[in-house]
Design a protein around this motif. Sequence first.
Motif, PDB file in Angstrom:
ATOM      1  N   THR A   1     -30.416  51.456 -14.551  1.00 17.50           N
ATOM      2  CA  THR A   1     -29.212  51.219 -13.743  1.00 17.50           C
ATOM      3  C   THR A   1     -28.920  52.421 -12.847  1.00 17.50           C
ATOM      4  OG1 THR A   1     -27.948  51.877 -15.686  1.00 17.50           O
ATOM      5  CG2 THR A   1     -28.017  49.527 -15.199  1.00 17.50           C
TER       6      THR A   1
ATOM      7  N   ARG B   1     -31.276  52.298  -9.949  1.00 14.18           N
ATOM      8  CA  ARG B   1     -30.871  51.208  -9.057  1.00 14.18           C
ATOM      9  C   ARG B   1     -29.689  51.607  -8.186  1.00 14.18           C
ATOM     10  NH1 ARG B   1     -30.960  46.184 -13.137  1.00 14.18           N
ATOM     11  NH2 ARG B   1     -33.223  46.088 -13.381  1.00 14.18           N
TER      12      ARG B   1
ATOM     13  N   SER C   1     -34.537  40.331 -11.719  1.00 11.76           N
ATOM     14  CA  SER C   1     -33.093  40.550 -11.654  1.00 11.76           C
ATOM     15  C   SER C   1     -32.791  41.764 -10.770  1.00 11.76           C
ATOM     16  CB  SER C   1     -32.531  40.758 -13.047  1.00 11.76           C
ATOM     17  OG  SER C   1     -33.135  41.873 -13.637  1.00 11.76           O
ATOM     18  N   GLU C   2     -33.737  42.715 -10.807  1.00  8.03           N
ATOM     19  CA  GLU C   2     -33.600  43.910 -10.001  1.00  8.03           C
ATOM     20  C   GLU C   2     -33.503  43.560  -8.520  1.00  8.03           C
ATOM     21  OE1 GLU C   2     -35.647  47.367 -11.653  1.00  8.03           O
ATOM     22  OE2 GLU C   2     -36.906  47.173  -9.898  1.00  8.03           O
TER      23      GLU C   2
ATOM     24  N   SER D   1     -32.676  40.642  -7.141  1.00  6.96           N
ATOM     25  CA  SER D   1     -31.473  39.925  -6.720  1.00  6.96           C
ATOM     26  C   SER D   1     -30.265  40.860  -6.707  1.00  6.96           C
ATOM     27  CB  SER D   1     -31.230  38.687  -7.576  1.00  6.96           C
ATOM     28  OG  SER D   1     -31.547  38.925  -8.909  1.00  6.96           O
ATOM     29  N   GLN D   2     -30.345  41.947  -7.499  1.00  9.88           N
ATOM     30  CA  GLN D   2     -29.230  42.893  -7.497  1.00  9.88           C
ATOM     31  C   GLN D   2     -29.251  43.833  -6.302  1.00  9.88           C
ATOM     32  OE1 GLN D   2     -28.719  45.224 -11.053  1.00  9.88           O
ATOM     33  NE2 GLN D   2     -28.956  43.405 -12.306  1.00  9.88           N
TER      34      GLN D   2
ATOM     35  N   GLU E   1     -33.104  31.014  -4.055  1.00 12.11           N
ATOM     36  CA  GLU E   1     -32.564  30.309  -5.214  1.00 12.11           C
ATOM     37  C   GLU E   1     -32.125  28.904  -4.837  1.00 12.11           C
ATOM     38  OE1 GLU E   1     -29.538  32.947  -6.647  1.00 12.11           O
ATOM     39  OE2 GLU E   1     -31.040  34.452  -7.133  1.00 12.11           O
TER      40      GLU E   1
ATOM     41  N   THR F   1     -32.194  30.531 -11.045  1.00 10.41           N
ATOM     42  CA  THR F   1     -32.280  31.958 -10.779  1.00 10.41           C
ATOM     43  C   THR F   1     -33.455  32.232  -9.864  1.00 10.41           C
ATOM     44  OG1 THR F   1     -33.672  32.207 -12.691  1.00 10.41           O
ATOM     45  CG2 THR F   1     -31.321  32.598 -12.998  1.00 10.41           C
TER      46      THR F   1
ATOM     47  N   GLU G   1     -35.820  33.837 -10.701  1.00 13.27           N
ATOM     48  CA  GLU G   1     -36.981  33.669 -11.562  1.00 13.27           C
ATOM     49  C   GLU G   1     -37.591  32.277 -11.405  1.00 13.27           C
ATOM     50  OE1 GLU G   1     -37.414  35.358 -16.035  1.00 13.27           O
ATOM     51  OE2 GLU G   1     -35.958  36.062 -14.605  1.00 13.27           O
TER      52      GLU G   1
END
Lengths: 227, 363
Positions: B169, B172, B192-193, B195-196, B219, B299, B301
């Motif tokens: 985190t 990031r 997830s990284e 999309s963040q 998505e 997601t 994913e």
Amino acid sequence: MWAVFKKELKTYFLSPIGYIAIGIFMVVYSVFFYLTTIMSGSVDMGNLYYATARYGLLLIVPLLTMRMFSEERKNGTEQLLLTSPRSVTSIVLGKFSAAVVVILITLILSIIYSVIISFFGNINIPTIIATMLGFLLVAMAAISIGMLASSITENQIISAIITFLLLVAPWFLVDISDIFSSINLMDQFMRFPYGLISISDVISLVSITIMCILITIVLIKRRKAVK
Amino acid sequence: MIQVRNVTKKYGSTIAVNDISFDVKDGEIVGFLGPNGAGKSTTMNMITGFIEPTKGQIIINGNDISKRPRKAKKEIGYMPENVPLYYELTAKEFVSYMAELKLVKRSERKKEVEKVLKETGLLDVQNKLIRNLSRGYKQRVSLAGALIGNPDVIILDEPTVGLDPKQITEIRELIKELGKKHTVILSTHILSEVSQICEKVIIINKGRIIAIDTPENLEKATKEKNGISVIVEDPKGNMKKLKEKIKEIDSVDFVKDNEDGTKQYVITTSSDIDLRKKLFEVLPKEEIVIFELKKTETTLEDAFIKLIDTTKIEDTTDKKKKAKKDKKVKETSKSESKEDAKKESEDKSNKKTEKNSKKEEKK
């Protein structure tokens, strides 16, 4: 070139390699000092340098050159070097000159023995200077050969062995044909200890050095396209 | 601004990157996604000038990386995969060395090094040997090496691999912060990284780009149907009849029995209909008690897996087509080769006769 040179020279003395190289040189040089000057009561320093070049460089040069590019390649740090704005030429020259400086340090240390002898007899200073110049040229050629070997493998041991073989092989190849004497560094060095700086010797040593440096640069650049 | 134009990279006969083109605008954070061996690292290595493309052009701020490498490379900070570092140097020595390599002026070097060490949180360990630093700190040192010289473009190859959740985190946050001043390209397989952090995603598989879009759009694109997951108490078994009551429902699928006697179902409809309101009205009338009702979300994913799978299917069909074509080509070439052989023999006989005639003339 300056940046790489500084870092490389520092690395030689952050790791034991620099000290070991100088140590080996001093041991070999001292042994021959005993054998060629003290035992025979001679003031001829030329033979001393010749013998040291012949056997000392054989051990020191692979030690100095084996990690040059092999280590960078294995650790991936060559990515840092080759993606920097520095040119391949300046990187190669930086590494080369750092190794040459280690040899220069040993040469400066070797002057002590000439000073000692000068107390007991007349030494011929110009001859010694000529010999030291020859020694430096031979060392530079040997380093460039070692650097080339280091740029073709990522294994340091293999790099050292290739360098060793490339330096030793001409000794025996000369017995087969005289053609090989032109690549035998010791044959080019033979006349320096007599105080004879022959242009042809200088040119052939310098050209061997330049050729090996150029091949190293080309190989590294080529790998960019092939890899 | 990075422009990648029709770039191909071949290793012998295998094609690692196949004719890819894309642009990265100033100040964008772009995520490079793809399964292992998709060509992510190869592409990044080509952008940084570490390897040369077999074909194509890469232009960084108007400078072609192959033709004007000095100018182009000055604009790039690169953090390679597996964080290569000089272990015999201290963190500060390493960063200063990188500053020298990156042509940072002597007068600004000290200040610049200090600034970067501070930015990456390395001030406490700046005089420790890199060898003795933990993985997270090594990663930061490598990042510091990329940031030095204030390059416009920062390229990070898997920056968070091998870090613990807290460090991840932190890194990031740092990357997000960097995105405000620099253009950032990062590769990862943690979705997830992306999309963040990222504003744009490039999905690459088998050396080809299969999608360039924002994470949100990707998505959405994979979402064909709306799904609603419900947990209900249904003593009379009325859930099965629900499809008759609400005509918009495509299917009602039973998922599992819960320990407390409730049951979980997924109700699917076509994507333009939201049935949540209607379900709240209808279910109580059917004596079904709602415990939980929520939209199922797709997601990144899902998008990723779906895109990768579609390329696989395309590939296999391509191969089949190719095999068929090859067969045809072979057949035609056989007949052609026969014809060629005939022609050749004719030519030879012609030449012979010519020679003979010449000899005769000489005589």
